[in-house]
Enzyme design. Structure first.
Site, mmCIF file in Angstrom:
data_model
loop_
_atom_site.group_PDB
_atom_site.id
_atom_site.type_symbol
_atom_site.label_atom_id
_atom_site.label_comp_id
_atom_site.label_asym_id
_atom_site.label_seq_id
_atom_site.Cartn_x
_atom_site.Cartn_y
_atom_site.Cartn_z
ATOM 1 N N GLY A 114 0.851 -1.193 0.000
ATOM 2 C CA GLY A 114 0.000 0.000 0.000
ATOM 3 C C GLY A 114 0.883 1.238 0.000
ATOM 4 O O GLY A 114 0.540 2.285 0.553
ATOM 5 N N ARG B 121 -2.083 6.963 1.427
ATOM 6 C CA ARG B 121 -1.759 8.025 2.391
ATOM 7 C C ARG B 121 -0.820 7.521 3.485
ATOM 8 O O ARG B 121 0.193 8.151 3.804
ATOM 9 C CB ARG B 121 -3.044 8.566 3.043
ATOM 10 C CG ARG B 121 -3.700 9.641 2.229
ATOM 11 C CD ARG B 121 -5.068 9.920 2.757
ATOM 12 N NE ARG B 121 -5.884 8.710 2.696
ATOM 13 C CZ ARG B 121 -7.203 8.692 2.599
ATOM 14 N NH1 ARG B 121 -7.867 9.811 2.612
ATOM 15 N NH2 ARG B 121 -7.878 7.557 2.527
ATOM 16 N N MET B 122 -1.153 6.362 4.059
ATOM 17 C CA MET B 122 -0.304 5.822 5.127
ATOM 18 C C MET B 122 1.029 5.333 4.575
ATOM 19 O O MET B 122 2.071 5.528 5.198
ATOM 20 C CB MET B 122 -1.031 4.681 5.857
ATOM 21 C CG MET B 122 -2.098 5.150 6.829
ATOM 22 S SD MET B 122 -1.454 6.283 8.075
ATOM 23 C CE MET B 122 -0.261 5.225 8.877
ATOM 24 N N ALA C 269 -2.903 -3.795 15.240
ATOM 25 C CA ALA C 269 -3.432 -2.796 16.165
ATOM 26 C C ALA C 269 -4.418 -1.889 15.428
ATOM 27 O O ALA C 269 -4.149 -1.483 14.295
ATOM 28 C CB ALA C 269 -2.298 -1.958 16.741
ATOM 29 N N ASN D 181 -5.053 1.076 16.260
ATOM 30 C CA ASN D 181 -4.562 2.453 16.344
ATOM 31 C C ASN D 181 -3.081 2.403 16.707
ATOM 32 O O ASN D 181 -2.723 1.973 17.800
ATOM 33 C CB ASN D 181 -5.357 3.213 17.412
ATOM 34 C CG ASN D 181 -5.023 4.686 17.419
ATOM 35 O OD1 ASN D 181 -3.867 5.074 17.246
ATOM 36 N ND2 ASN D 181 -6.022 5.518 17.624
ATOM 37 N N HIS E 111 -13.168 16.429 17.202
ATOM 38 C CA HIS E 111 -12.657 16.088 15.870
ATOM 39 C C HIS E 111 -13.131 17.126 14.853
ATOM 40 O O HIS E 111 -14.057 17.894 15.120
ATOM 41 C CB HIS E 111 -13.118 14.691 15.439
ATOM 42 C CG HIS E 111 -12.329 13.585 16.086
ATOM 43 N ND1 HIS E 111 -12.670 13.057 17.308
ATOM 44 C CD2 HIS E 111 -11.211 12.920 15.685
ATOM 45 C CE1 HIS E 111 -11.796 12.110 17.630
ATOM 46 N NE2 HIS E 111 -10.900 12.008 16.670
ATOM 47 N N LYS F 135 -16.021 14.565 10.298
ATOM 48 C CA LYS F 135 -16.144 13.217 10.869
ATOM 49 C C LYS F 135 -17.624 12.847 10.979
ATOM 50 O O LYS F 135 -18.426 13.624 11.493
ATOM 51 C CB LYS F 135 -15.471 13.165 12.254
ATOM 52 C CG LYS F 135 -15.404 11.759 12.838
ATOM 53 C CD LYS F 135 -14.461 11.709 14.029
ATOM 54 C CE LYS F 135 -14.445 10.344 14.694
ATOM 55 N NZ LYS F 135 -13.959 9.272 13.819
ATOM 56 N N GLY G 243 -14.174 6.150 17.787
ATOM 57 C CA GLY G 243 -13.809 4.803 18.247
ATOM 58 C C GLY G 243 -12.839 4.874 19.419
ATOM 59 O O GLY G 243 -12.920 4.069 20.354
ATOM 60 N N THR G 244 -11.936 5.847 19.384
ATOM 61 C CA THR G 244 -10.957 5.982 20.469
ATOM 62 C C THR G 244 -11.650 6.387 21.773
ATOM 63 O O THR G 244 -11.302 5.886 22.850
ATOM 64 C CB THR G 244 -9.881 7.021 20.079
ATOM 65 O OG1 THR G 244 -9.262 6.567 18.872
ATOM 66 C CG2 THR G 244 -8.836 7.197 21.155
#
Ligand code: NAD
Length: 267
Positions: free
Chosen positions: A8, A12-13, A120, A122, A153, A157, A163-164
């Site tokens: 990937g 972006r990541m 993970a 996050n 946020h 969003k 979620g966090t």
């Protein structure tokens, strides 16, 4: 020196991880995997840094040659076939991709019987530490300290609370031997009455370009503790994933998460 392949790489990541790896002394990007129009391009240039002669490829088998660890930030449909190849070759894996259904999770478990895997939801080191600190504080300051969570946020969003924030509330509930589903209060409005001892309030604020902020309040009589995490840049996930990649090489097969990577007790 840990030799990393990025699956990937043009996303972006992937590009963020390419930039972080360029400034990491003990890890090196040796292989970039993606598909489509970016195949054949130098991933350093794509990432906005100097050319690094790592060319984006779509031939996964060739791209895994001489690699210690693969970092995957793609899509479950791309990750699952990759996992079969990684298991066969015995390559350590860092999985950032989210949204796996039962079949994908089973594929991760199969992979983890052969190689060490960090998986993970996050990868932020700060958020991982926030959970660990929140758990300890919520359990040690139990009676007389009301737990409330505020998150903020950006205006775009669509889901709420984050979620966090939900995970943070679950961590607090667990630390206090409470059932989060029974104790949660998402926002308050009208004649709701005085707060009860066990409830955990969660409030979501939305606006502007805020990347993500979470605060746990433990409010007592005459004093309060606030434990906050503020993200200003999405590169926090890339930094954590690179830390996971250098940590996971050489570990025993199994599934690990960021608490393992950072040497923290899982809350
Ligand atoms: P993105 O769409 O920008 O990038 C995904 C990349 O994967 C693209 O370049 C795409 O071409 C590539 N890809 C898709 N299918 C492929 C295939 N079959 N073969 C090769 N390459 C393929 O997305 P992103 O923002 O980089 O996020 C990627 C994933 O990471 C998402 O699942 C996202 O939810 C997750 N994510 C997780 C964390 C975390 O901390 N765990 C943080 C951020 C994003």
């Amino acid at each position: 020196m840990t030799r990393v392949a990025m699956h990937g790489a043009a996303g972006r990541m992937g590009l963020s991880i390419t930039r972080i790896l360029a400034e990491t002394p003990d890890a090196k990007l040796v292989s970039a995997i993606d598909r489509g129009a970016n195949v054949g391009r130098d991933v350093g240039l794509l990432a906005g840094i100097a050319a690094n002669s790592v060319i984006v490829r779509d031939d996964v088998e060739a791209a895994l040659e001489g690699v210690d660890v693969v970092i995957d930030f793609t899509h479950p449909t791309a990750s699952v076939p990759l996992f079969e190849q990684l298991a066969a070759r015995g390559v350590a894996t860092v999985i950032g991709t989210t949204g796996f259904e039962a079949e994908g999770r089973a594929a991760i478990e199969r992979l983890a019987t052969k190689v060490p895997v960090v998986f993970a939801p996050n990868y932020s080191q700060g958020v991982t530490m926030l959970f660990a600190l929140a758990s300890r504080a919520a359990s040690l300051l139990h009676r007389g300290f009301d737990a409330e969570i505020v998150e903020m946020h950006h205006r775009f969003k669509v889901d709420s609370p984050s979620g966090t924030a939900v995970k943070l509330a679950e961590v607090v509930a667990k630390a206090r031997d409470l059932d989060y589903e029974k104790t949660k209060v998402h926002g308050r409005s009208g004649q709701v009455g005085a707060r009860t001892d066990d409830e955990i309030g969660v409030l979501a604020l939305r606006g502007g370009d805020i990347v993500g902020e979470h605060t746990l309040f433990l409010a007592g009589m005459g004093e309060r503790i606030e434990i906050s995490h503020r993200a200003t840049d999405r590169q926090i996930f890339a930094r954590g994933a690179v830390r996971a990649a250098t940590w996971v090489v050489g570990k025993s097969p199994g599934i690990y998460d960021m608490f393992d990577v950072m040497g923290l007790e899982r809350p």
